[in-house]
Design a protein around this motif. Structure first.
Motif, PDB file in Angstrom:
ATOM      1  N   CYS A   1     -22.559  -7.672 -98.823  1.00  0.00           N
ATOM      2  CA  CYS A   1     -22.218  -9.099 -98.884  1.00  0.00           C
ATOM      3  C   CYS A   1     -21.867  -9.488-100.313  1.00  0.00           C
ATOM      4  O   CYS A   1     -22.375  -8.899-101.272  1.00  0.00           O
ATOM      5  CB  CYS A   1     -23.398  -9.963 -98.440  1.00  0.00           C
ATOM      6  SG  CYS A   1     -23.815  -9.803 -96.698  1.00  0.00           S
ATOM      7  N   GLU A   2     -21.007 -10.508-100.449  1.00  0.00           N
ATOM      8  CA  GLU A   2     -20.819 -11.124-101.758  1.00  0.00           C
ATOM      9  C   GLU A   2     -21.835 -12.251-101.874  1.00  0.00           C
ATOM     10  O   GLU A   2     -21.895 -13.130-101.014  1.00  0.00           O
ATOM     11  CB  GLU A   2     -19.399 -11.683-101.888  1.00  0.00           C
ATOM     12  CG  GLU A   2     -19.144 -12.307-103.245  1.00  0.00           C
ATOM     13  CD  GLU A   2     -17.740 -12.910-103.376  1.00  0.00           C
ATOM     14  OE1 GLU A   2     -17.497 -13.570-104.391  1.00  0.00           O
ATOM     15  OE2 GLU A   2     -16.912 -12.722-102.462  1.00  0.00           O
ATOM     16  N   VAL A   3     -22.654 -12.217-102.924  1.00  0.00           N
ATOM     17  CA  VAL A   3     -23.676 -13.246-103.125  1.00  0.00           C
ATOM     18  C   VAL A   3     -23.434 -13.885-104.488  1.00  0.00           C
ATOM     19  O   VAL A   3     -23.470 -13.208-105.518  1.00  0.00           O
ATOM     20  CB  VAL A   3     -25.102 -12.642-103.086  1.00  0.00           C
ATOM     21  CG1 VAL A   3     -26.144 -13.755-103.164  1.00  0.00           C
ATOM     22  CG2 VAL A   3     -25.305 -11.797-101.845  1.00  0.00           C
ATOM     23  N   ILE A   4     -23.168 -15.183-104.480  1.00  0.00           N
ATOM     24  CA  ILE A   4     -22.938 -15.878-105.752  1.00  0.00           C
ATOM     25  C   ILE A   4     -24.295 -16.017-106.468  1.00  0.00           C
ATOM     26  O   ILE A   4     -25.279 -16.417-105.843  1.00  0.00           O
ATOM     27  CB  ILE A   4     -22.324 -17.279-105.498  1.00  0.00           C
ATOM     28  CG1 ILE A   4     -21.074 -17.182-104.620  1.00  0.00           C
ATOM     29  CG2 ILE A   4     -22.025 -17.994-106.805  1.00  0.00           C
ATOM     30  CD1 ILE A   4     -19.964 -16.319-105.164  1.00  0.00           C
ATOM     31  N   PRO A   5     -24.359 -15.678-107.777  1.00  0.00           N
ATOM     32  CA  PRO A   5     -25.640 -15.780-108.501  1.00  0.00           C
ATOM     33  C   PRO A   5     -26.227 -17.187-108.362  1.00  0.00           C
ATOM     34  O   PRO A   5     -25.563 -18.165-108.675  1.00  0.00           O
ATOM     35  CB  PRO A   5     -25.249 -15.491-109.959  1.00  0.00           C
ATOM     36  CG  PRO A   5     -23.961 -14.751-109.880  1.00  0.00           C
ATOM     37  CD  PRO A   5     -23.261 -15.235-108.641  1.00  0.00           C
TER      38      PRO A   5
END
Ligand SMILES: *Cc1c(COP(=O)(O)O)cnc(C)c1O
Length: 353
Positions: A287-291
């Protein structure tokens, strides 16, 4: 249903859409950024001390004790503080106090939906400045504006935060504009509050809430902090609109919550630990997880669309927030719940492809 009696502004409004409150079955509720843990035990004690008989009196319109407690908690004078019914009320008062109809107001294209709603309600000309590709705020875009501006910091639903130094740069570059910084999630971003700056800049208003980290969304408590001249403006609106904006139960609960700093620190620590663990696992899953500097994660699945993932999760008993909007259509905003709730969420995510 419309009525021929509505005013034109009412007809044209697109009201804020709150997160779903679904009661048809038990859900793991990860869709409105509420706190998964109860408020401080001091809050329960304050509620128990309330009596029905006291309710015949009007509450203190100045919320004096609560205001003093808020001021003391942040090293401020009471004149620099306004206690409000949720931070939404503080934001609404700011829209009423510092604008005239038709004025420009600036905020990011992806941010808290209420800025747009209030801007329409009060007849302002909203200008949305696009976030960068990575969903961070490009501070240069906010230099030398010809209208007041609103920034959620950390931002929602993206979860990223500007540093106090970056906020200061924006405030400094707009000396004759009001900069409103909405710090609804600031307790989850230690060291990032810009509150300190209100001592040096009379054009900065900071708004905070008891709804998220203090687990009091059901009580409607928030506050605005700023130069006494700004708070004076907000008070003119308050006393022209709803002098008794906080009932006495809310005032007592707010005082109790503020008295338990250790409990707040403990809650925040647990949520941050869970957030970091879940974020790492989701990244492993592709998954792409935004900080995140908040109590939620903004997540994109490697193959499923945002609406498909939202539907899968709802079918399987987990409610999250999906925004059908350009650029973020394939992301979901997932509130950090208890470790048990997040384990269930991760197990489901592992099963989807
Ligand atoms: C939740 C939230 C609010 C509203 O908080 P209340 O105090 O419950 O009105 C304001 N701003 C942002 C960015 C939020 O996420």
């Amino acid at each position: 249903m419309n009525s021929r009696l509505w005013g034109r502004t009412t007809v044209a409004l697109q009201p804020y859409i709150p997160g779903e409150q679904v009661f048809d079955r038990e859900y793991s509720k990860l869709n409105t950024n509420e706190c998964p843990y109860p408020p401080s035990p001091l809050v329960a004690a304050a509620l128990a001390a309330q009596t029905a008989s006291d309710l015949r009196r009007y509450p203190d319109p100045d919320s004096s004790e609560l205001t003093a407690a808020l001021a003391a908690a942040h090293g401020l004078r009471p004149e620099q503080v306004l206690a409000c019914g949720g931070s939404d009320e503080a934001l609404a008062f700011a829209f009423m106090a510092f604008f005239d109809r038709g004025d420009r107001v600036y905020f990011p294209d992806i941010t808290y939906g209420f800025y747009r709603v209030y801007s329409d309600l009060f007849g302002l000309a909203a200008v949305e400045l696009p976030l960068r590709e990575d969903f961070t705020v490009g501070i240069e875009d906010y230099f030398g504006l010809d209208g007041h501006l609103f920034l959620a910091n950390p931002n929602a639903p993206t979860g990223t935060a500007l540093t106090p130094g970056q906020i200061e740069e924006i405030v400094r570059r707009n000396p004759d504009r009001l900069v409103v910084v909405d710090e609804a999630y600031i307790d989850f971003a230690p060291g990032m509050s810009c509150l300190e700056l209100i001592h040096r800049y009379d054009n900065l208003l900071v708004v905070q809430t008891f709804s998220k980290s203090r687990a009091l969304a059901g009580m409607r408590l928030g506050a605005a902090f700023g130069d006494a001249s700004l708070i004076g403006g907000l008070n003119r609106i308050k006393y022209s609109f709803n002098p008794y904006n906080l009932d006495q139960v809310s005032q007592a609960v707010g005082i109790a919550a503020l008295a338990d700093g250790a409990y707040l620190a403990h809650t925040v620590e647990r949520i941050i630990a869970t957030r970091e663990r879940v974020s790492a696992r989701l990244t492993q899953l592709g998954c792409e997880v935004i900080p995140s500097s908040t109590n939620f994660l903004f997540v994109r699945h490697p193959s499923l669309s945002g609406s498909q993932l939202y539907q899968n999760l709802k079918r399987d008993g987990v409610l999250v927030r999906h925004f059908p909007k350009a650029r973020i259509d394939n992301f979901l905003r997932v509130t950090v719940g208890t470790d048990g709730e997040m384990d269930q969420f991760i197990t489901l995510m592992e099963g989807y492809q």
